[in-house]
Scaffold this active site. Sequence first.
Site, PDB file in Angstrom:
ATOM      1  N   CYS A   7     -45.162  29.183 104.546  1.00 36.29           N
ATOM      2  CA  CYS A   7     -43.875  28.500 104.337  1.00 36.29           C
ATOM      3  C   CYS A   7     -44.147  27.005 104.212  1.00 36.29           C
ATOM      4  CB  CYS A   7     -42.874  28.842 105.444  1.00 36.29           C
ATOM      5  SG  CYS A   7     -43.332  28.294 107.102  1.00 36.29           S
ATOM      6  N   ARG A  13     -40.338  29.810 109.732  1.00 39.77           N
ATOM      7  CA  ARG A  13     -40.325  31.139 109.105  1.00 39.77           C
ATOM      8  C   ARG A  13     -41.652  31.881 109.208  1.00 39.77           C
ATOM      9  NH1 ARG A  13     -38.324  28.905 103.474  1.00 39.77           N
ATOM     10  NH2 ARG A  13     -39.632  27.210 104.269  1.00 39.77           N
ATOM     11  N   ASP A 123     -34.378  28.704 104.979  1.00 41.65           N
ATOM     12  CA  ASP A 123     -35.107  27.898 105.955  1.00 41.65           C
ATOM     13  C   ASP A 123     -34.173  27.487 107.095  1.00 41.65           C
ATOM     14  OD1 ASP A 123     -36.766  26.277 107.354  1.00 41.65           O
ATOM     15  OD2 ASP A 123     -37.517  25.196 105.596  1.00 41.65           O
TER      16      ASP A 123
HETATM   17  P1  4NP Z   1     -40.568  26.254 107.866  1.00 40.56           P
HETATM   18  O1  4NP Z   1     -39.393  25.184 108.128  1.00 40.56           O
HETATM   19  O2  4NP Z   1     -41.114  25.956 106.482  1.00 40.56           O
HETATM   20  O3  4NP Z   1     -39.894  27.575 107.927  1.00 40.56           O
HETATM   21  O4  4NP Z   1     -41.592  26.036 108.964  1.00 40.56           O
HETATM   22  C1  4NP Z   1     -39.603  23.803 108.021  1.00 40.56           C
HETATM   23  C2  4NP Z   1     -40.012  23.103 109.134  1.00 40.56           C
HETATM   24  C3  4NP Z   1     -40.219  21.733 109.027  1.00 40.56           C
HETATM   25  C4  4NP Z   1     -40.015  21.093 107.812  1.00 40.56           C
HETATM   26  C5  4NP Z   1     -39.617  21.810 106.693  1.00 40.56           C
HETATM   27  C6  4NP Z   1     -39.406  23.171 106.804  1.00 40.56           C
HETATM   28  N1  4NP Z   1     -40.227  19.689 107.698  1.00 40.56           N
HETATM   29  O5  4NP Z   1     -40.084  19.155 106.596  1.00 40.56           O
HETATM   30  O6  4NP Z   1     -40.583  19.052 108.681  1.00 40.56           O
END
Ligand code: 4NP
Length: 166
Positions: A7, A13, A123
């Site tokens: 991800c 996720r 997300d």
């Molecule tokens: P993930 O969610 O891709 O599901 O881990 C996110 C967590 C942090 C960030 C973006 C998506 N971020 O930009 O910090």
Amino acid sequence: MKILVVCLGNICRSPIAEGLMRQMAIEHQLDWTVDSAGTNGYHTGEPPHRDSQSICRQNGIDISKQRSRRFTARDFDDYDHILVMAEDVYQEVKRIARKPADMDKVSYFLEPLYPNQQAAVPDPWYGPASGYKPVFDLIQKAGILLVSQLIQTSGNISNRTNSIKK
Ligand code: 4NP
């Protein structure tokens, strides 16, 4: 078989998917490696988001020991299947790919559930804590289908821990 779920941040996720898929592999007595990574590297070294940890814990899965790491080109060599959570992740993985064959290993995590739609796991990072349960449920639903497809495509029972040990 070695599976990598990818991800963006590797804190919301894909850690849930790693925890669920690893547990399913153990339940099926499959000698699989399941890992996860993120394309943006913003949270490298951090444990999964508390709400991802919490929804997994409520479902009997401990993901607290996982640590975020960034996806690298070497992952194309180290894994058999690279499962992406969304279109932006797919595009970044494609940018990192060194040759067309690298992308043969890449597919959408939701592909078995929503074929040919490039569907994304929403997300939960950008929303309230209540967003983590529907995400967990969706990952679980797709994960069950994925595991059964991967068992079929791996062709025979040679990946089963039982048959190796016997
Ligand atoms: P993930 O969610 O891709 O599901 O881990 C996110 C967590 C942090 C960030 C973006 C998506 N971020 O930009 O910090």
